[in-house]
Write a protein that holds these residues in place. Structure first.
Motif, PDB file in Angstrom:
ATOM      1  N   HIS A 272      -8.680  -0.669  -9.790  1.00 53.59           N
ATOM      2  CA  HIS A 272      -8.050   0.055 -10.901  1.00 53.59           C
ATOM      3  C   HIS A 272      -7.475   1.372 -10.361  1.00 53.59           C
ATOM      4  O   HIS A 272      -8.202   2.142  -9.733  1.00 53.59           O
ATOM      5  CB  HIS A 272      -9.135   0.311 -11.962  1.00 53.59           C
ATOM      6  N   CYS A 273      -6.177   1.594 -10.582  1.00 49.69           N
ATOM      7  CA  CYS A 273      -5.499   2.788 -10.043  1.00 49.69           C
ATOM      8  C   CYS A 273      -4.804   3.535 -11.178  1.00 49.69           C
ATOM      9  O   CYS A 273      -3.568   3.500 -11.296  1.00 49.69           O
ATOM     10  CB  CYS A 273      -4.476   2.382  -8.982  1.00 49.69           C
ATOM     11  N   PRO A 274      -5.565   4.204 -12.038  1.00 45.20           N
ATOM     12  CA  PRO A 274      -4.978   4.733 -13.271  1.00 45.20           C
ATOM     13  C   PRO A 274      -3.894   5.784 -13.078  1.00 45.20           C
ATOM     14  O   PRO A 274      -2.920   5.819 -13.834  1.00 45.20           O
ATOM     15  CB  PRO A 274      -6.187   5.321 -14.021  1.00 45.20           C
ATOM     16  N   ILE A 284      -1.613   1.278 -18.841  1.00 43.12           N
ATOM     17  CA  ILE A 284      -3.042   1.504 -18.618  1.00 43.12           C
ATOM     18  C   ILE A 284      -3.726   0.140 -18.531  1.00 43.12           C
ATOM     19  O   ILE A 284      -3.633  -0.662 -19.452  1.00 43.12           O
ATOM     20  CB  ILE A 284      -3.680   2.325 -19.767  1.00 43.12           C
ATOM     21  N   VAL A 287      -9.327  -2.091 -18.535  1.00 43.55           N
ATOM     22  CA  VAL A 287     -10.572  -2.083 -17.750  1.00 43.55           C
ATOM     23  C   VAL A 287     -11.748  -2.654 -18.534  1.00 43.55           C
ATOM     24  O   VAL A 287     -12.540  -3.433 -17.993  1.00 43.55           O
ATOM     25  CB  VAL A 287     -10.892  -0.647 -17.270  1.00 43.55           C
ATOM     26  N   LEU A 299     -12.432   1.514  -8.200  1.00 39.20           N
ATOM     27  CA  LEU A 299     -11.454   2.554  -8.483  1.00 39.20           C
ATOM     28  C   LEU A 299     -10.709   2.934  -7.207  1.00 39.20           C
ATOM     29  O   LEU A 299     -11.318   3.106  -6.147  1.00 39.20           O
ATOM     30  CB  LEU A 299     -12.167   3.790  -9.045  1.00 39.20           C
ATOM     31  N   GLU A 315      -8.899  11.024  -9.946  1.00 39.48           N
ATOM     32  CA  GLU A 315      -8.798   9.604 -10.304  1.00 39.48           C
ATOM     33  C   GLU A 315      -9.881   9.233 -11.314  1.00 39.48           C
ATOM     34  O   GLU A 315      -9.633   8.482 -12.266  1.00 39.48           O
ATOM     35  CB  GLU A 315      -8.933   8.748  -9.038  1.00 39.48           C
ATOM     36  N   ALA A 319      -9.255   7.789 -15.034  1.00 42.04           N
ATOM     37  CA  ALA A 319      -9.844   6.528 -15.510  1.00 42.04           C
ATOM     38  C   ALA A 319     -10.480   6.733 -16.880  1.00 42.04           C
ATOM     39  O   ALA A 319     -10.309   5.917 -17.792  1.00 42.04           O
ATOM     40  CB  ALA A 319     -10.877   6.019 -14.507  1.00 42.04           C
ATOM     41  N   ALA A 323      -8.948   5.211 -20.377  1.00 38.80           N
ATOM     42  CA  ALA A 323      -9.772   4.248 -21.125  1.00 38.80           C
ATOM     43  C   ALA A 323     -10.010   4.727 -22.552  1.00 38.80           C
ATOM     44  O   ALA A 323      -9.924   3.956 -23.507  1.00 38.80           O
ATOM     45  CB  ALA A 323     -11.104   4.029 -20.401  1.00 38.80           C
ATOM     46  N   ALA A 338     -17.998   5.855 -14.931  1.00 37.54           N
ATOM     47  CA  ALA A 338     -16.866   6.089 -14.032  1.00 37.54           C
ATOM     48  C   ALA A 338     -17.361   6.300 -12.601  1.00 37.54           C
ATOM     49  O   ALA A 338     -16.784   5.783 -11.641  1.00 37.54           O
ATOM     50  CB  ALA A 338     -16.055   7.292 -14.504  1.00 37.54           C
TER      51      ALA A 338
END
Ligand SMILES: [Zn+2]
Length: 437
Positions: A272-274, A284, A287, A299, A315, A319, A323, A338
Motif C-alpha cells: 500500500h503506497c498512499p 485511495i 485497505v 506499507l 507514509e 495511510a 483510510a 498502522a
C-alpha cells in the motif's frame, strides 16, 4: 561508524509490535540478533535513550532507491506525461549516477528508521547501495517490454553485475514492471525463475481503461506497449496463472470485489503506497477490504518521484488519513494498526516474519530509536500514537540493522554521498548539449 554492538539498548518505551508496549523497556542484542526483550529493571539499562521509543525497524514494502533524486519531476502532469518526463531524464544518467542516487535513497531510508526495503530496481544499482550502506533488501530487477528472451538476457546481465553485492541480507528478486508493459509470457517467465516477484498492479483508472478498451491517455504509447488484453490488470494476470504467493503487488487502488477475491485466492501480497497514489491523483486503495479478505498488506513509500520522500512517518500518517477519510470513520485505521502495517504487515507481505518485523528473541536485531522530546505527544500517553503521529526522520536517533548501527544522529556523515546524488540530479535537469550541426 560505530562497530557492531552486543549489549543492551533501553528507552522510556519499547514497542515490540508483537506484544504490548513495555514502559522503561530494554532490548538485548547479541551476534546480530535479539536475545531478549523486557523491562530495563530486569535486563539492565545498557545504552539508555531518554524521552525515546525503541521499535522494530520499518519494512518499506515498495521503493525505487534509484529514483531518490527525482523529486518533483513532472509534478501535476497526468500519468502518461509524468512517466515521459521520468524516462527522458533517466536516459541522461549512467551506471555511476544510478549507484550514487541509490546510495542517497538507502541513506534516507536508514535515517527514517527503515531497516528493510523491497526495491524495484531498473539497473540493479540499489543492490550495490544496500550492500554498502547496510540496508536489508530484496532488490527486484525490473523487466518490461515484449521480447521475453531479450528481457531475460537483460535480467541475467543485471543479476551478474550485482552478484558481488548479494548476500543473506541483500537478496535478488525479479519485477515484471506492470501488466500494461509486460505480456503474459513475460510474467510466466519471471515466475518460473523461482525468485521473489514484485509488480505494479491496478494503480490508476488510466491503466484500467487502457487494459480493457485500449483507449485513453495511454493511446500515445500504443506502439511501445503490448496489445491491451481487453480485461483489467488483475483479471488478466489471474486468467494467465500469473498471480502467486511469491508476488508483492504495489498499489492495487482500482480493484473491485471480484479482483480482491482473486488476489486473496492466490495469496498475492499488496504494498500500500498512499502518498504516491494521492500525489498522482490515482485514488485511495481499499485497505480495509483487502485486509478483510485475508490479503497480506504492507506499507511502502514508492519513490520521491511520486511520493516526495522515503519518510515512513509521513507514509504512516497518509495511510491513516486516507483510510479514515475514505470510510468516514475515525476507527478505520489506528496508529497501532498502522505501525503493525509498516513492520509486521510488510514483513508478512515479503514472507520474512521469521527474521524481521517485530522485536522478539531470535529475530534479527533490526530496530530504530525515535526521540519524542518536545513532541506534541510527549509526555507519552500512547507510545504507538506518539511515534506514528509525532515521529519524523529528524527524530530518529539510531537505526540498527542486524545489530550494526547504520544510522546515528549526529554521527553518520552523508554529505559526500548527498553531493554525488545532487550532481546526478543536476545532469538530469540540464538538457543534453545539442548535437553538432
Ligand atoms: Zn513503484
Amino acid at each position: 561508524m560505530m562497530r557492531g554492538m552486543n549489549g543492551v539498548v533501553s528507552a522510556d518505551w519499547v514497542l515490540p509490535v508483537a506484544g504490548d508496549p513495555i514502559e522503561n523497556g530494554a532490548v538485548v542484542v547479541e551476534g546480530g540478533r535479539i536475545a531478549a526483550v523486557g523491562s530495563a529493571a530486569e535486563l539492565g539499562a545498557g545504552r539508555r535513550f531518554d524521552s525515546a521509543v525503541i521499535l522494530p525497524g520499518f519494512v518499506n514494502a515498495h521503493t525505487h532507491l534509484e529514483y531518490a533524486a527525482y523529486a518533483g519531476f513532472g509534478d501535476g502532469l497526468e500519468f502518461g506525461h509524468w512517466i515521459t518526463v521520468h524516462m527522458e531524464r533517466k536516459r541522461r544518467l549512467d551506471w555511476d549516477d544510478f549507484v550514487a542516487i541509490a546510495r542517497c535513497g538507502a541513506a534516507e531510508c536508514l535515517r527514517s528508521g527503515v531497516t528493510t526495503v523491497a526495491d524495484a530496481s531498473f539497473s540493479g544499482a540499489a543492490a550495490v547501495a544496500c550492500a554498502e550502506l547496510g540496508l536489508r533488501a530484496i532488490v527486484y530487477l525490473e523487466v518490461f517490454g515484449q521480447d521475453t528472451e531479450q528481457l531475460l538476457t537483460r535480467f541475467r546481465e543485471n543479476k551478474e553485475r550485482i552478484a558481488g553485492s548479494l548476500s543473506d541480507r541483500v537478496r535478488v528478486g525479479v519485477s515484471p514492471h506492470a501488466p500494461y508493459t509486460c505480456g503474459a509470457e513475460l510474467y510466466a517467465a519471471c515466475l518460473e525463475l523461482g525468485l521473489p516477484v514484485a509488480t505494479h498492479l491496478a494503480e490508476s483508472n488510466d491503466e484500467q481503461t487502457w487494459m480493457r478498451y485500449g483507449t485513453g491517455p495511454w493511446e500515445q504509447f500504443a506502439d511501445i506497449l503490448p496489445t491491451p488484453p481487453g480485461e483489467t490488470s488483475v483479471r488478466f494476470l489471474a486468467a494467465h496463472g500469473a498471480l502467486s504467493p511469491t508476488m508483492i503487488a504495489a498499489h492495487c487502488v482500482k480493484v473491485d470485489a471480484h479482483e480482491i477475491a482473486l488476489l486473496a485466492e492466490h495469496d498475492v501480497a499488496v504494498a500500500h503506497c498512499p502518498r504516491s497514489n494521492a500525489y498522482l491523483g490515482c485514488g485511495i486503495a481499499p485497505v480495509a477490504e483487502l485486509r478483510a479478505a485475508g490479503i497480506r498488506v504492507g506499507l511502502g513509500t514508492d519513490s520521491p518521484n511520486s511520493a516526495i520522500s522515503f519518510d515512513m512517518f509521513d507514509e504512516l500518517r497518509a495511510a491513516i488519513f486516507g483510510a479514515r477519510a475514505r470510510t468516514e470513520r475515525a476507527d478505520a485505521l489506528s496508529a497501532k494498526e498502522a505501525l503493525e502495517l509498516a513492520t509486521m504487515g510488510s514483513a508478512r507481505a515479503l514472507g520474512l516474519t521469521a527474521e524481521i518485523g517485530s522485536l522478539a528473541p531470535g529475530k534479527r536485531a533490526d530496530l530504530a530509536v525515535v526521540s519524542l522530546a518536545g513532541s506534541h505527544y510527549a509526555p507519552i500517553e500512547d507510545p504507538a500514537a506518539a511515534v506514528v503521529f509525532g515521529g519524523s526522520p529528524e527524530r530518529v536517533l539510531l537505526t540498527l540493522v542486524e545489530g550494526e548501527p547504520r544510522y546515528e544522529r549526529g554521527v553518520t556523515d552523508c554529505r559526500e554521498l548527498i553531493d554525488a546524488g545532487a550532481q546526478a540530479r543536476l545532469r538530469m535537469l540540464r538538457a543534453p548539449a545539442a548535437a553538432p550541426a
